[in-house]
Design a protein around this motif. Structure first.
Motif, PDB file in Angstrom:
ATOM      1  N   TYR A 256     -20.118  21.833  12.166  1.00  0.00           N
ATOM      2  CA  TYR A 256     -18.885  22.483  11.805  1.00  0.00           C
ATOM      3  C   TYR A 256     -18.954  23.539  12.552  1.00  0.00           C
ATOM      4  O   TYR A 256     -20.297  24.668  12.665  1.00  0.00           O
ATOM      5  N   SER A 261     -14.329  24.293   8.762  1.00  0.00           N
ATOM      6  CA  SER A 261     -15.174  24.097   7.835  1.00  0.00           C
ATOM      7  C   SER A 261     -14.647  22.678   6.587  1.00  0.00           C
ATOM      8  O   SER A 261     -14.206  22.396   6.904  1.00  0.00           O
ATOM      9  N   GLU A 262     -15.876  22.920   5.479  1.00  0.00           N
ATOM     10  CA  GLU A 262     -15.364  21.706   5.009  1.00  0.00           C
ATOM     11  C   GLU A 262     -14.196  21.995   3.910  1.00  0.00           C
ATOM     12  O   GLU A 262     -13.735  20.977   3.174  1.00  0.00           O
TER      13      GLU A 262
END
Length: 826
Positions: A256, A261-262
Motif C-alpha cells: 500500500y 490503503s486497506e
C-alpha cells in the motif's frame, strides 16, 4: 514514481438514446490515511437493547441522548423470534406520519449512511409499508418497500456530504401506509467521490451504492471488511463465463502506498482477480472480458475500478485497456502507475446513463502488451442521486407573547374585512373575461415573478443573470397550456427533463420542456439554450418561444414540431417510412442549420450534441436542429475550444474524445454518423449485434470498402436509391468520419455534396426508363440555379436565409454575421 490515484477520463451521455459516453475528469481521493474507525452513530431502532454486530455496537434508540427522534411513532418486535434472525433485525420503529431522526455532527465531510430494513413477521405487515426517505434535502428512497423474496435484510448505502451541525433523516409514509426502519449507520467516510471540478457538478455529492463486486473472489461480509461493506462475487455478471478464470489467491502482503490503503477496499479484494482465459481454443474468447450490469437508465453513475497486479511473472509485461460501454477510459499498466507488482490502485469514471439501462465494463489487452492478458480485482458502481425532497417546517418552541397574538388576530380580522369588501366591489365593476379566449403573450420586459431564478439560483457562486425578460412566460400560463402538465400530453423525455405538448389560449401550439422541479440539474444547459436561441433565427433551427424560471422551475418553450424526431421516422413503426428523396432533403436542411451555426451565427457556435433525436421535423418534414444546451460559442479565429467532453455514444468525435479539443469538425463527425443512420435505419451503437457490427460508423465504412454497402441499407429503400446518388452520399458520410478533424469537410461542403446527391437522384428519376442510371448518372447531372459562396462554402436559396431579429432586417449577410456575436454561453 507515479501517483497511485489515476486521473482518468470519465464517461458522459445525455439521458437519451441507447448507451453511455464520455463526460469529464472525475477523481476519487482519500480524506486521510490516518483514519480511525468510528464509534457512532450505530442505531438499533425500536429497542432499548444495545446490540453488537460485526465489530460495531448498535445503541438502542430508546436510551441514547446523542440523537433525538421527532414523532417517535411506535416500536414493534419480531413475533416469530426465529433463531436465524440476527438480533439487529428483531425490532423496528414504525412511523405513521412524517418523522425524523436528528444527529449532532462534529466533523463536516462525506459520511456513509446505511439504512437497514428487514420485514420480519409482526401484526403490522412490514412488507406492505410504502414510504420515502430523505436527508440533506435529497430524496434517497421513493415509494420504497422492503419486501424481499430472498428473506434477507435490505441495506441501502449512501454517501452524503454533511456540512451542518444538525443532520436529519426523514421518513415519510405514502398515502395511508407507514414507514419503518430496523437500524441506521452514520459515520465519517474514509473515501469520497470528488466531483467539485465537474462541469455539471453533483450537488451535495449524494450517491447510492448499487454494486460492490469482488472480482475473482468469494463474497465478503461486513466482518471481513474494514468499514463493514458487503462485496459480492462477479460470476453472475460475466457476459461470457468462458472468457475469464479466477487467478490464484495471492497470500503475500500487499504494497500500500500513496492514496490507497486497506480502507479503499479490503485485502481480500486485491488478493483475488479475474484474468483472461488464454487456454480457451475459441479465439473470440481471448479478446476481452466483459461484465454487464443493470442500472437506472435515467441516472448518472460513479464507477471505481480496482486493480492489483498479482498475476504477472515480471513487471511491465501486462498492459490493457479499460472500456465502459465501448469507450476507452484508461490504458492500465501497473508499472507506469505504481512502479511495482502487488500494489493496489484504482481508476474512476463518471457515467451518465441513458435509455439502455445497461452498463458494460470491459478489459482487453493492447496489441503492444508482451503478455496478452488482462485482469480486474474489484468494482464499485454508485448512482448519483438527483431528486430533491421537501422537508417539514418545524414549529418554534419559544414563549408566546399573548398581547402580540391578540393584536395580530384583531388586526388580521380587520384587514380581511377590508379585502373582502374591496374584492366584492371590484367584482361588481369588472367585466368578465374568459381565460380560454384571452390572448397569450410573453411577460413584458422587466416583468415576471418575484420568485425569479435570477435571484434564487447561482452558477459557480454567481447569481444567474436575467437572461431575456421579453421571452419570459409565467408559470401559470404554462400550466394552462399543458393542463397542469397532464401526463397524457407527455411527448418525450430527455436528459433535461420531460417534454409536453401545449396549447396557449390563442391557439399557439408549443413544446414545453420542463426540468425536474427543484432538481438543480441542467442549470448551465438551461442558460445556454436561452442565450443561444434568443439571438439566432434560421429556417432550419428550432425557435425558442420563451422560458420560465419561477418557483425554482426551469422550463423552455419551443415551436411545436408536428412530426417529431428524425429517429422516430427511421425506427418507430408508428410513423410512415421516409423516401430517399425525403431523407436527402432532411439531411440537407439539418446541414444548413449546422452550417449557419458554425459560420453565420454569433461568431461561431458548435452544437456538440448532433444526433437524430435532435433533428426535428415540422408538418412538412422540414428539418430543424434542436437542443442547444451543450453548445459552445467563441470567436472565429479560435481553432478549438478546450472543454470537458460531452456528447452521445456512437456520435462522439474520437479526436475530441482523445484530446478534449472541441472544433466545428466535431459536429461534422457526428453529422456523418447521422447520415449513416439515415441510410441504414439502425442506431449508432447496437449491443445486440456481433462485435464487428456494434458500431455503425465502423461497420458501414468496412462494408463500403468491401463494396457491400448496398447490403446494409434500410430494406425499405431497396430499389429507390439511384446508384450514383448512393455513391455520392456514402462518400460524403465517409469524409465526415475521417479520424483527423482537419481531413473532414466543412458543413458547407457537406451540404453542397448532399445537394449534389439529391440532384443525381432527381435527374435519374426524370430519365427515360431504358437509360442506364449507373453509367449516365454523372453526365446527366445539371446544377440547379444557385450560387456557391467561397466564404461560406455552401448554396444559399432565398427561402433558406436566416430568419433574423428585427434589429438586422436591413443589413447584408456579412453585416449580419459580424453583428450576431454571442458571448460564450457557458
Amino acid at each position: 514514481m507515479a501517483k497511485l490515484q489515476i486521473q482518468s477520463h470519465g464517461i458522459h451521455v445525455p439521458l437519451f438514446p441507447i448507451l453511455l459516453c464520455l463526460l469529464q475528469l472525475a477523481s476519487l481521493h482519500f480524506i486521510s490515511l490516518a483514519y480511525n474507525l468510528p464509534d457512532k452513530y450505530f442505531i438499533n431502532c425500536g429497542s432499548k437493547e444495545n446490540v453488537n454486530a460485526s465489530r460495531r455496537s448498535f445503541t438502542g434508540d430508546l436510551n441514547s441522548g446523542s440523537f433525538s427522534i421527532k414523532n417517535h411513532g411506535s416500536t414493534v418486535k419480531d413475533s416469530n423470534q426465529s433463531m436465524n434472525t440476527p438480533r439487529l433485525y428483531k425490532t423496528a420503529r414504525i412511523f405513521r406520519q412524517q418523522s425524523w431522526y436528528e444527529f449532532e455532527i462534529n466533523d463536516f465531510g462525506t459520511y456513509v449512511v446505511r439504512l437497514h430494513f428487514f420485514a420480519f413477521s409482526s401484526p403490522d405487515d412490514l412488507s406492505k409499508a410504502i414510504f420515502d426517505v430523505s436527508a440533506s434535502s435529497f430524496l434517497l428512497l421513493h415509494n420504497f418497500t422492503a419486501k424481499n423474496s430472498t428473506g434477507s435484510p435490505l441495506i441501502k448505502e449512501f454517501f452524503l456530504s454533511i456540512n451542518t451541525a444538525k443532520f436529519k433523516i426523514y421518513f415519510t409514509p405514502q398515502g395511508s401506509s407507514f414507514a419503518f426502519i430496523n437500524a441506521i449507520e452514520i459515520f465519517l467516510s474514509p473515501v469520497t467521490f470528488n466531483t467539485s471540478n465537474a462541469t455539471n457538478s453533483i450537488p451535495s455529492s449524494v450517491l447510492q451504492t448499487i454494486y460492490r463486486i469482488n472480482v475473482g473472489g468469494q463474497a465478503i461480509n461486513p466482518d471481513d471488511d474494514t468499514i463493514w461493506r458487503n462485496w459480492e462475487p462477479d460470476d453472475s455478471y460475466l457476459y461470457d463465463p468462458n472468457s475469464a478464470k479466477n487467478s490464484p489467491f495471492y497470500s503475500n502482503a500487499l504494497n500500500y502506498e500513496g492514496g490507497v490503503s486497506e480502507f479503499t477496499a479490503p485485502d481480500l479484494v486485491y488478493q483475488t482477480a479475474k484474468e483472461m482465459n488464454i487456454i480457451t481454443s475459441n479465439a473470440s474468447n481471448n479478446s476481452n472480458i466483459t461484465w454487464s450490469f443493470d442500472v437506472n437508465k435515467t441516472a448518472r453513475h460513479a464507477v471505481r475500478v480496482h486493480f492489483c497486479d498479482i498475476i504477472s511473472d515480471s513487471p511491465n509485461t501486462i498492459y490493457f485497456n479499460l472500456y465502459i460501454n465501448e469507450i476507452m477510459v484508461q490504458e492500465i499498466n501497473s508499472f507506469l502507475i505504481v512502479d511495482q507488482q502487488d500494489a493496489p490502485f484504482y481508476c474512476n469514471a463518471t457515467v451518465e446513463s441513458d435509455d439502455s439501462g445497461v452498463m458494460n465494463i470491459r478489459i482487453s489487452p493492447t496489441s503492444e502488451s508482451p503478455a496478452k492478458n488482462a485482469y480486474l480485482n474489484g468494482l464499485e458502481i454508485l448512482e448519483i442521486m438527483k431528486g430533491l425532497a421537501s422537508v417539514p417546517k418545524e414549529t418554534d418552541s419559544k414563549k408566546i407573547n399573548i398581547p402580540i397574538v391578540i393584536g395580530s388576530v384583531v388586526g388580521g380580522l380587520a384587514l380581511i374585512c377590508i379585502l373582502v369588501v374591496g374584492f366584492l366591489y371590484g367584482l361588481k365593476r369588472r367585466k368578465p373575461k374568459s381565460v380560454e379566449t384571452s390572448d397569450w403573450s410573453p411577460v413584458p420586459a422587466f416583468g415576471g415573478s418575484s420568485h425569479s431564478r435570477g435571484t434564487e439560483r447561482t452558477i459557480n457562486g454567481s447569481p444567474v443573470p436575467d437572461l431575456h425578460l421579453r421571452l419570459k412566460i409565467s408559470f401559470a400560463e404554462i400550466q394552462f397550456a399543458t393542463k397542469n402538465f397532464d401526463p397524457k400530453l407527455l411527448i418525450g423525455k430527455g436528459g433535461f427533463g420531460n417534454v409536453y405538448k401545449g396549447t396557449f389560449s390563442n391557439g399557439t401550439k408549443v413544446a414545453v420542456k420542463r426540468s425536474a422541479p427543484g432538481s438543480g440539474q441542467g442549470l448551465p444547459e438551461f442558460q445556454t439554450e436561452i442565450m443561444v436561441l434568443s439571438k439566432i433565427r434560421h429556417r432550419h433551427l428550432v425557435s425558442l418561444i420563451g422560458y420560465c424560471d419561477e418557483r425554482f422551475e426551469m422550463i423552455l418553450v419551443y415551436e411545436f414540431m408536428e412530426n417529431g424526431t428524425l429517429r422516430d421516422h427511421l425506427y418507430s413503426s408508428n410513423f410512415p417510412r421516409l423516401s430517399w428523396k425525403q431523407r436527402l432533403e432532411i439531411c440537407i436542411g439539418a446541414g444548413k442549420g449546422l452550417h449557419y451555426l458554425h459560420k453565420g451565427a454569433a461568431g461561431g457556435i458548435i452544437h456538440r450534441d448532433v444526433k437524430s433525436t435532435n433533428i426535428l421535423l415540422d408538418e412538412n418534414n422540414v428539418a430543424k436542429v434542436a437542443d442547444f444546451g451543450l453548445s459552445k460559442s467563441g470567436p472565429l479565429d479560435e481553432t478549438h475550444v478546450s472543454t470537458s467532453v460531452k456528447g452521445t455514444l456512437g456520435y462522439l468525435d474520437p479526436e475530441y474524445f482523445r484530446c478534449q479539443q472541441l472544433t466545428e469538425k466535431s459536429d461534422v463527425y457526428s453529422f456523418g454518423v447521422v447520415l449513416l443512420e439515415v441510410l441504414c435505419a439502425r442506431p449508432p451503437i447496437d449491443n445486440l449485434l456481433p462485435r464487428e457490427q456494434m458500431n455503425l460508423a465502423e461497420w458501414a465504412l468496412q462494408c463500403k470498402k468491401k463494396g457491400l454497402l448496398e447490403e446494409i441499407i434500410d430494406p425499405s429503400l431497396k430499389g429507390q436509391v439511384e446508384p450514383n446518388s448512393l455513391r455520392k452520399f456514402s462518400e460524403t458520410a465517409e469524409k465526415c468520419l475521417q479520424e483527423d478533424g482537419s481531413d473532414r469537410p466543412t458543413m458547407g461542403d457537406v451540404v453542397w455534396d448532399l445537394e449534389y446527391s439529391l440532384q443525381l437522384q432527381q435527374t435519374a428519376m426524370r430519365r427515360a426508363p431504358n437509360e442506364d442510371s449507373t453509367t449516365n448518372g454523372s453526365s446527366a447531372f445539371i446544377l440547379p440555379n444557385v450560387q456557391r459562396l467561397h466564404s461560406l462554402s455552401t448554396t444559399i436559396d432565398r427561402d433558406d436565409m436566416p430568419i433574423l431579429n428585427d434589429d438586422f432586417s436591413n443589413t447584408t449577410s456579412d453585416e449580419i454575421f459580424s453583428q450576431l456575436r454571442l458571448d460564450d454561453a457557458r
